[in-house]
Structure formats: C-alpha cells, structure tokens
Design an enzyme around this catalytic site. Structure first.
Site, PDB file in Angstrom:
ATOM      1  N   ASP A   1       7.788  57.349  71.934  1.00  0.00           N
ATOM      2  CA  ASP A   1       6.918  57.151  70.655  1.00  0.00           C
ATOM      3  C   ASP A   1       6.586  58.625  70.725  1.00  0.00           C
ATOM      4  O   ASP A   1       6.500  59.350  71.525  1.00  0.00           O
ATOM      5  CB  ASP A   1       5.680  56.349  71.227  1.00  0.00           C
ATOM      6  CG  ASP A   1       5.078  56.597  72.540  1.00  0.00           C
ATOM      7  OD1 ASP A   1       5.573  57.010  73.429  1.00  0.00           O
ATOM      8  OD2 ASP A   1       3.898  56.641  72.175  1.00  0.00           O
TER       9      ASP A   1
ATOM     10  N   GLU B   1       3.451  55.846  75.236  1.00  0.00           N
ATOM     11  CA  GLU B   1       3.014  56.735  75.877  1.00  0.00           C
ATOM     12  C   GLU B   1       1.538  57.712  75.301  1.00  0.00           C
ATOM     13  O   GLU B   1       0.719  57.703  76.019  1.00  0.00           O
ATOM     14  CB  GLU B   1       3.700  57.792  76.415  1.00  0.00           C
ATOM     15  CG  GLU B   1       3.458  58.855  77.502  1.00  0.00           C
ATOM     16  CD  GLU B   1       2.522  60.017  77.109  1.00  0.00           C
ATOM     17  OE1 GLU B   1       1.848  60.857  77.914  1.00  0.00           O
ATOM     18  OE2 GLU B   1       2.684  60.217  75.765  1.00  0.00           O
TER      19      GLU B   1
END
Ligand code: ZN
Length: 438
Positions: free
Chosen positions: A96, A161
């Site tokens: 991400d 994350e």
C-alpha cells in the site's frame, strides 16, 4: 558449493539481470495501490491486482504462495520455500502507498514510473515497492542459480501498513513469522537494527458546562451570588494546561532518559496531534456539541502520539505516563474528584519497540555484502516505526534495510535505480548466508 561461492553466483546473476528489479518496481508503481483508508478513488485502490502480480512472480520462481484477505479486496501475500525454522528468514514489504496528493505539485505522472537520470519517479516506488521488487529479484536469482536453502525463506507482501501495520499484524496472528526478518523499508542502504516504540493514547478530561454569559462568575469570586456554588469549569482550558504539562514531561524524558546510541536524543516525543473540545460526551467518547462557544465546554479529548526508547517496554512507559496524569490531576481540587481517563491503543495502534543486537549475524552480512559492492553502510536507528515491530513479540529478530531515494509521502517521490539492484543483491546474499545452503 560453499556460501561465499553461492553469493558470488547470485550477485553475478543479478548483475546480468539488473533490469529485473527496476522493471518490476516500475510495473508495481504503475498499479496504484493507495491505501483506501486515506483515499478512495476510481482506479487508485488496486492492491489486489498488485498482489496478484507479486504472487505470480514468486510462484514462478518456486515459492509456495498463499493469500489472505485482511479485509475484503485487501489481500496479503505469504510466499515461502520450505526449510528449517531455526534459520528461517522473512523479507517483508508493504504494497500500500499513501495518496499522491495534488498532481500539480508533481513534475511527473505520480503513477507513470518514469526513469530519469537514474531516478525512478512515482508514488510508492521508494516507500516501498522497490523493496518488494528487490525481494522478488533475490528469490528469482536464487531459483535460477539452482540453489537450495536450508532455512525457510519467506516473502511477506502486506497491505495496510501505512494506516497502522494491520496487514503484517494479520500475518503474524496467523503464525507467519520466522527467526529473522528484514523489513525492506527505504534506509538509504544503511542497516537499521532498532526502532522506537509507538503508542497512540487518548486522554479525556471532564469539566462542567455552563452558560458563557456567566463566565465572570466562573473566574471571579462574586459576593452574595447563589450561582457561585456551581461555576462552569472549562475543559478547553484544562486541556490547554494539560498539554503544557505534557510538553514539560516530554522535555524531561528527552533530557533525563539515557539516549539510545543509534537514535537522536529526544526521540521520546509526546505529540498532541488531535484535540477535540465540546459539550456533552457521546457513546463514541467524543464531544457531542462542538459548534457553540456560548457554552463552557465540559469535555476535552486529546490524542497523543507517544514514542519510547527501544530499551523500554510498553508496560513501563504506559505506567509512567499514567502516574504523570494522576499526579497532574492531584494538584487541582476539581480534577482530584474527576480524574482524567487514559485510553491506550487508540485506533488499535501500538508498535512495540525493537533493539536488535549489533552482533546479530545479518548486520555483518549486509555490511560485508555492501562493501563488496563498493558501498559504505552506516548502522543506525530507524526514527519512524515499521512492521518489524510486530514480528519482535513472536521471538523473531527484525532489522530494516532498503533502497536509497527521497520524498516518501511527498511530490516527486523517487528511488535510485542502482540502489534497487544493490538491495536485491544484498537480500539474496542475506538469504544464502542466514538460511544456509542445503
Ligand atoms: Zn513504508
């Protein structure tokens, strides 16, 4: 074959195929994987598609691949080559990225992966698709050189994350861990064996509501006024005093706590990041009315981002902060009767610290391998926090090592292409030395 010869072989292989990790980073940057917790936009939240590419590449080079959805359409990829537990190694990366922000502030297409003068531009290339690409390239080189490792080798490509490490937390909760972990966050090629702990903590302070028209009565003693018996107590002002006091605590921690040798002095910051003040408290613990300054507010909710040293435990720091809140409240007759409340793990966020010893073999492996590539390597601490935090409580030994670049989370984020190749070579060498050959 001994490990030194095997390392030489994979490094030479990656030198011959140096475009592999660079082109793979570009492919990944061109699939926007903006964390949907920050921005939901057409064509921008393509984590599943990027993870499909990661999974396919790892499966192609002989890894077993499993996928787990952390939340719908947000899968983690867990890939491994079987081997012993004692010498097992994870390379972890997050797929991400944060939003690109205003495209006008970029001089290139944020998702175009343009390469110019040795710099690969794009959102998430540096932080940290280069790390994932380097891990895949390392696995590819080991496979194509026909090497078999004794220890289990794993690649964890995780979602979510950037919003608090929830992807890695999910993998770890499924027992997916190893004896050592390299987190491929960008480190400028340095080795970072430690990071501070991080807590998000909410302090709620209660006052007493009143009409602001009678505020004089809250402040000045009034003669013969029955109202005087119930003066308003302004939660905004209590919050202001509390934030000032926390600033003094922060300064005290910064000077009194022994500095960690690998981290800047004063890393133990307590940032008041969100302050919400109003009247009435809702079931969510937040003020109900925040739009009427004619009311003396009776609720203040203050959210802090609190860092602690790698040498401290979360339990110690929580107890120390709670003692501070209690002693602050003890100085005031209202607060003694109505003590502030403290809530930890706000937003489920909690990153344990880690402090990997400098004689951990991978520290030396990385330095030596980089020296062989003609690079110098500093051993220093990571000042932010990364997913290494979640492996430490499982008994794994984490450290952070990744590519060189700049402008993470900013416009014109770039990663140095040469450093992506270096990183792939170092990961391959680390896997061979740490896992051993079978
Ligand atoms: Zn990152």
């Amino acid at each position: 074959m001994d490990t030194a010869a095997a390392v030489e072989q994979v490094v030479a292989h990656l030198e011959r195929h140096r475009d592999l990790p660079i082109e793979l980073t570009r492919e990944l940057v061109r699939i926007p994987t903006v964390n949907p917790k920050f921005e939901v936009a057409e064509g921008r939240n393509r984590e599943t598609e990027a993870q499909r590419l990661v999974a396919a590449r790892l499966a192609d080079v002989g890894l077993e691949v499993e996928r787990y959805e952390v939340t719908p359409d947000r899968p983690n990829v867990y890939a491994y080559r079987a081997g012993s537990e004692e010498r097992s190694l994870v390379i972890n990366g997050h797929i991400d990225v944060v939003p690109a922000g205003d495209p006008d502030t970029w001089s290139v297409d944020p998702f175009g992966a343009e390469v110019r003068d040795g710099r690969l531009y794009g959102r998430g290339g540096y932080d940290m698709k280069a790390g994932i690409a380097a891990a895949i390239a390392a696995a590819t080189a080991i496979h194509e050189c026909g090497l078999e490792l004794a220890g289990r080798f794993e690649v964890h490509s995780v979602v979510d994350e950037e919003a608090g490490g929830f992807g890695t937390k999910d993998l770890v909760a499924r027992g997916r861990t190893a004896s050592a972990v390299i987190v491929g966050e960008p480190t400028e090629g340095h080795v970072m064996p430690c990071q501070p702990g991080l807590e998000w903590v909410r302090v709620t302070i209660r006052g007493r509501s009143a009409h602001a028209g009678w505020r004089y009565n809250d402040i000045y003693p009034q003669r013969d006024t029955p109202d005087r018996t119930r003066p308003g107590i302004n939660a905004a002002e209590l919050a202001s005093r509390f934030i000032t006091a926390v600033g003094q605590l922060e300064r005290d921690w910064g000077t009194r706590k022994p500095a960690h040798p690998l981290l800047p002095p004063g890393i133990t910051t307590i940032n008041p990041g969100v302050v919400q003040v109003g009247s009435g408290i809702g079931p969510d613990g937040l003020p109900v009315t925040m739009t009427n300054p004619a009311t003396t507010p009776d609720v203040a909710v203050i959210d802090f981002d609190l860092k602690y040293l790698p040498t401290e435990t979360s339990a110690e720091v929580r107890a120390e902060f709670e003692r501070f809140v209690a002693s602050w409240a003890a100085q005031d007759s209202w607060l003694r009767e109505h003590p502030p409340t403290v809530r930890w793990e706000l937003g489920d966020l909690h990153f344990p610290a880690f402090d990997t010893p400098l004689d951990f073999p991978l520290v030396d492996t990385i330095r030596r391998q980089r020296a062989a590539l003609g690079r110098t390597t500093e051993v220093t601490g990571f000042v932010a926090v990364c997913d290494g935090a979640f492996y430490r409580p499982t008994g794994a030994t984490p450290l952070i090592h990744g590519a060189r670049g700049a402008e993470a989370h900013g416009p014109d984020e770039w990663v140095d292409t040469e450093s992506i190749v270096d990183t792939a070579k170092v990961y391959a060498a680390a896997a061979i030395e740490y896992c051993g050959l079978s």
